[in-house]
Design a protein around this motif. Sequence first.
Motif, mmCIF file in Angstrom:
data_model
loop_
_atom_site.group_PDB
_atom_site.id
_atom_site.type_symbol
_atom_site.label_atom_id
_atom_site.label_comp_id
_atom_site.label_asym_id
_atom_site.label_seq_id
_atom_site.Cartn_x
_atom_site.Cartn_y
_atom_site.Cartn_z
ATOM 1 N N MET A 180 0.844 -1.173 0.000
ATOM 2 C CA MET A 180 0.000 0.000 0.000
ATOM 3 C C MET A 180 0.891 1.238 0.000
ATOM 4 S SD MET A 180 -2.892 1.155 2.747
ATOM 5 C CE MET A 180 -1.739 1.266 4.076
ATOM 6 N N ASN A 181 0.568 2.181 -0.846
ATOM 7 C CA ASN A 181 1.358 3.402 -0.965
ATOM 8 C C ASN A 181 0.555 4.610 -0.507
ATOM 9 O OD1 ASN A 181 3.526 2.034 -2.049
ATOM 10 N ND2 ASN A 181 2.645 2.114 -4.096
ATOM 11 N N LEU A 182 0.057 4.558 0.720
ATOM 12 C CA LEU A 182 -0.706 5.665 1.279
ATOM 13 C C LEU A 182 -0.151 5.991 2.653
ATOM 14 C CD1 LEU A 182 -3.163 7.569 0.996
ATOM 15 C CD2 LEU A 182 -4.514 5.799 2.101
ATOM 16 N N ARG A 183 0.208 7.249 2.854
ATOM 17 C CA ARG A 183 0.741 7.697 4.135
ATOM 18 C C ARG A 183 -0.254 8.665 4.750
ATOM 19 N NH1 ARG A 183 3.678 12.253 5.429
ATOM 20 N NH2 ARG A 183 3.904 12.736 3.240
ATOM 21 N N PRO A 184 -0.793 8.337 5.926
ATOM 22 C CA PRO A 184 -1.748 9.241 6.570
ATOM 23 C C PRO A 184 -1.060 10.495 7.095
ATOM 24 C CG PRO A 184 -1.313 7.363 7.965
ATOM 25 C CD PRO A 184 -0.586 7.124 6.686
ATOM 26 N N LEU A 185 -1.793 11.583 7.133
ATOM 27 C CA LEU A 185 -1.258 12.855 7.601
ATOM 28 C C LEU A 185 -1.623 13.093 9.061
ATOM 29 C CD1 LEU A 185 -2.170 15.080 4.535
ATOM 30 C CD2 LEU A 185 0.021 14.012 5.060
ATOM 31 N N GLN A 186 -0.813 13.853 9.744
ATOM 32 C CA GLN A 186 -0.993 14.303 11.125
ATOM 33 C C GLN A 186 -1.374 13.158 12.051
ATOM 34 O OE1 GLN A 186 -3.623 17.639 10.910
ATOM 35 N NE2 GLN A 186 -2.121 18.910 9.894
ATOM 36 N N ASP A 187 -2.537 13.245 12.721
ATOM 37 C CA ASP A 187 -2.897 12.231 13.716
ATOM 38 C C ASP A 187 -3.865 11.184 13.149
ATOM 39 O OD1 ASP A 187 -5.060 13.984 13.566
ATOM 40 O OD2 ASP A 187 -5.631 13.646 15.649
ATOM 41 N N ARG A 188 -3.779 10.950 11.855
ATOM 42 C CA ARG A 188 -4.665 9.960 11.234
ATOM 43 C C ARG A 188 -3.988 8.586 11.204
ATOM 44 N NH1 ARG A 188 -6.009 14.696 8.872
ATOM 45 N NH2 ARG A 188 -8.218 15.168 8.770
ATOM 46 N N ILE A 189 -4.841 7.559 11.193
ATOM 47 C CA ILE A 189 -4.393 6.172 11.234
ATOM 48 C C ILE A 189 -5.179 5.394 10.191
ATOM 49 C CG2 ILE A 189 -4.293 4.115 12.704
ATOM 50 C CD1 ILE A 189 -4.429 6.202 15.068
ATOM 51 N N ILE A 190 -4.530 4.464 9.523
ATOM 52 C CA ILE A 190 -5.215 3.577 8.581
ATOM 53 C C ILE A 190 -5.344 2.212 9.239
ATOM 54 C CG2 ILE A 190 -5.161 2.501 6.314
ATOM 55 C CD1 ILE A 190 -3.606 4.917 5.324
ATOM 56 N N VAL A 191 -6.583 1.708 9.273
ATOM 57 C CA VAL A 191 -6.890 0.451 9.953
ATOM 58 C C VAL A 191 -7.559 -0.505 8.978
ATOM 59 C CG1 VAL A 191 -8.247 -0.583 11.815
ATOM 60 C CG2 VAL A 191 -7.174 1.632 12.163
ATOM 61 N N LYS A 192 -7.157 -1.770 9.050
ATOM 62 C CA LYS A 192 -7.813 -2.826 8.283
ATOM 63 C C LYS A 192 -8.669 -3.622 9.262
ATOM 64 C CE LYS A 192 -6.821 -6.893 5.544
ATOM 65 N NZ LYS A 192 -5.775 -7.800 5.092
ATOM 66 N N ARG A 193 -9.970 -3.747 8.957
ATOM 67 C CA ARG A 193 -10.877 -4.474 9.847
ATOM 68 C C ARG A 193 -10.484 -5.949 9.940
ATOM 69 N NH1 ARG A 193 -15.922 -1.817 11.066
ATOM 70 N NH2 ARG A 193 -16.313 -0.154 9.597
ATOM 71 N N VAL A 194 -10.690 -6.521 11.127
ATOM 72 C CA VAL A 194 -10.462 -7.940 11.353
ATOM 73 C C VAL A 194 -11.703 -8.682 10.861
ATOM 74 C CG1 VAL A 194 -10.135 -9.691 13.133
ATOM 75 C CG2 VAL A 194 -8.994 -7.499 13.332
ATOM 76 N N GLU A 195 -11.512 -9.795 10.184
ATOM 77 C CA GLU A 195 -12.635 -10.572 9.673
ATOM 78 C C GLU A 195 -13.380 -11.252 10.808
ATOM 79 O OE1 GLU A 195 -13.718 -10.705 6.525
ATOM 80 O OE2 GLU A 195 -12.145 -9.271 6.020
ATOM 81 N N GLU A 196 -14.699 -11.160 10.795
ATOM 82 C CA GLU A 196 -15.547 -11.799 11.796
ATOM 83 C C GLU A 196 -15.742 -13.272 11.452
ATOM 84 O OE1 GLU A 196 -17.918 -10.692 14.478
ATOM 85 O OE2 GLU A 196 -16.354 -9.196 14.707
ATOM 86 N N GLU A 197 -16.010 -14.055 12.487
ATOM 87 C CA GLU A 197 -16.327 -15.468 12.287
ATOM 88 C C GLU A 197 -17.684 -15.583 11.602
ATOM 89 O OE1 GLU A 197 -14.694 -18.379 12.986
ATOM 90 O OE2 GLU A 197 -12.954 -17.148 13.428
#
Length: 96
Positions: free
Chosen positions: A1-18
């Motif tokens: 992935m070539n995306l860098r978040p700015l300032q106090d932002r975070i990139i999260v990938k959801r965990v798959e549910e059962e």
Amino acid sequence: MNLRPLQDRIIVKRVEEETKTAGGLYIPETAKEKPQQGEVVAVGKGKRGDDGKVYPIDLNVGDKVLFGKYAGSEVKLDGQDYLIMREDDILGVIEK
């Protein structure tokens, strides 16, 4: 992935549910809720204070986090779904 978040932002990938309950029943896609857990994929540099200093984020890439049901903005990159949110949207870090 070539995306860098700015300032106090975070990139999260959801965990798959059962998709199966403890009793062995399968849950259809239409009945499932979106999970409120995820893994941090990228972290910004931090929030800039009124004094001009940058205060670093307390999270690291790879941390398992818990966030609110309606937190963040959903984006799709390279066929994968991600959430972009602020550090304030994170409720806690899941430690094992």
